[in-house]
Design a protein around this motif. Structure first.
Motif, short mmCIF file in Angstrom:
data_model
loop_
_atom_site.label_atom_id
_atom_site.label_comp_id
_atom_site.label_asym_id
_atom_site.label_seq_id
_atom_site.Cartn_x
_atom_site.Cartn_y
_atom_site.Cartn_z
N VAL A 186 17.62 -45.50 -6.79
CA VAL A 186 17.73 -44.98 -8.15
C VAL A 186 16.58 -45.51 -8.99
CG1 VAL A 186 19.21 -44.77 -10.17
CG2 VAL A 186 20.24 -44.95 -7.91
N PRO A 187 15.69 -44.62 -9.48
CA PRO A 187 14.62 -45.07 -10.37
C PRO A 187 15.21 -45.63 -11.67
CG PRO A 187 14.18 -42.86 -9.56
CD PRO A 187 15.59 -43.20 -9.19
N GLY A 188 14.35 -46.21 -12.48
CA GLY A 188 14.80 -46.76 -13.75
C GLY A 188 14.78 -48.27 -13.70
N SER A 189 15.42 -48.88 -14.69
CA SER A 189 15.46 -50.34 -14.74
C SER A 189 16.82 -50.81 -15.23
CB SER A 189 14.36 -50.87 -15.68
OG SER A 189 14.57 -50.40 -16.99
N GLY A 190 17.11 -52.06 -14.94
CA GLY A 190 18.37 -52.65 -15.35
C GLY A 190 19.44 -52.51 -14.29
N ASP A 191 20.63 -52.95 -14.66
CA ASP A 191 21.76 -52.92 -13.74
C ASP A 191 22.16 -51.48 -13.41
OD1 ASP A 191 21.92 -55.67 -13.63
OD2 ASP A 191 23.35 -55.78 -15.29
N LEU A 192 22.87 -51.33 -12.30
CA LEU A 192 23.38 -50.03 -11.85
C LEU A 192 24.90 -50.07 -11.86
CD1 LEU A 192 22.76 -47.22 -10.53
CD2 LEU A 192 23.04 -48.37 -8.33
N THR A 193 25.51 -49.04 -12.43
CA THR A 193 26.97 -48.89 -12.42
C THR A 193 27.30 -47.64 -11.63
OG1 THR A 193 27.14 -49.89 -14.62
CG2 THR A 193 29.02 -48.62 -13.86
N THR A 205 21.05 -49.26 -16.75
CA THR A 205 21.07 -49.81 -18.10
C THR A 205 20.11 -49.08 -19.03
OG1 THR A 205 21.61 -51.96 -17.16
CG2 THR A 205 20.87 -51.95 -19.43
N ASP A 206 18.97 -48.62 -18.51
CA ASP A 206 17.97 -47.95 -19.35
C ASP A 206 18.31 -46.50 -19.67
OD1 ASP A 206 17.45 -46.58 -17.00
OD2 ASP A 206 15.32 -47.06 -16.96
N GLY A 207 19.47 -46.02 -19.23
CA GLY A 207 19.89 -44.65 -19.51
C GLY A 207 19.64 -43.67 -18.38
N THR A 208 18.98 -44.10 -17.31
CA THR A 208 18.75 -43.25 -16.15
C THR A 208 20.10 -42.93 -15.50
OG1 THR A 208 16.59 -44.24 -15.78
CG2 THR A 208 17.56 -43.04 -13.94
N ARG A 209 20.31 -41.65 -15.16
CA ARG A 209 21.58 -41.22 -14.55
C ARG A 209 21.32 -40.38 -13.31
NH1 ARG A 209 22.44 -38.80 -19.79
NH2 ARG A 209 22.31 -36.90 -18.60
N ALA A 210 22.27 -40.40 -12.40
CA ALA A 210 22.21 -39.56 -11.20
C ALA A 210 23.64 -39.28 -10.75
CB ALA A 210 21.43 -40.26 -10.10
N ALA A 211 23.79 -38.26 -9.91
CA ALA A 211 25.12 -37.92 -9.37
C ALA A 211 24.97 -37.46 -7.93
CB ALA A 211 25.78 -36.84 -10.21
N LEU A 212 25.97 -37.77 -7.12
CA LEU A 212 26.03 -37.39 -5.72
C LEU A 212 27.36 -36.70 -5.47
CD1 LEU A 212 25.17 -37.56 -2.68
CD2 LEU A 212 26.32 -39.81 -2.65
N ALA A 213 27.33 -35.47 -4.96
CA ALA A 213 28.56 -34.74 -4.63
C ALA A 213 28.86 -34.93 -3.15
CB ALA A 213 28.39 -33.27 -4.94
N LEU A 214 30.11 -35.25 -2.84
CA LEU A 214 30.54 -35.49 -1.46
C LEU A 214 31.79 -34.70 -1.14
CD1 LEU A 214 30.38 -39.39 -1.23
CD2 LEU A 214 28.84 -37.78 -0.13
N ARG A 215 31.89 -34.22 0.08
CA ARG A 215 33.14 -33.63 0.58
C ARG A 215 33.80 -34.68 1.45
NH1 ARG A 215 36.44 -29.45 -0.18
NH2 ARG A 215 34.71 -28.04 -0.43
#
Length: 96
Positions: free
Chosen positions: A26-33, A84-94
């Motif tokens: 995941v690009p960006g900076s800071g912690d990942l949630t 933390t910097d506002g970068t977002r992503a999503a992964l769809a799974l079956r």
């Protein structure tokens, strides 16, 4: 800010009730949630989240994170990733 992220599943198939490992870049900076949303409003939090600091052969932009998941029910799931910097992503799974 939406971005291009990558995920690598360490399983031939994803089955409800069986723990799997998913690595994220995941690009960006800071912690990942990470959090997964599934059928009928089900929510699953990541069991383990580890930031890799080196030694990976996976060549892709972004920091590498390892995660362990156990999805509670079969169906369509969306794993949401937020930095933390506002970068977002999503992964769809079956999940079977």
């Amino acid at each position: 800010m939406p971005t291009t992220s990558r995920a690598l599943l360490f399983a031939a198939e994803v089955r409800a009730g069986i723990q799997i490992k998913i690595a994220f870049k995941v690009p960006g900076s800071g912690d990942l949630t990470l959090r997964a949303e599934g059928p009928d409003g089900a929510v699953v939090d990541v069991a383990d989240l580890i930031r890799h600091s080196g030694g990976s052969s996976w060549q892709a932009p972004g920091e590498e994170w390892g995660s362990n998941w156990t999805f509670s029910a079969p169906g369509c799931w969306t794993v949401r990733a937020d930095r933390t910097d506002g970068t977002r992503a999503a992964l769809a799974l079956r999940v079977g």
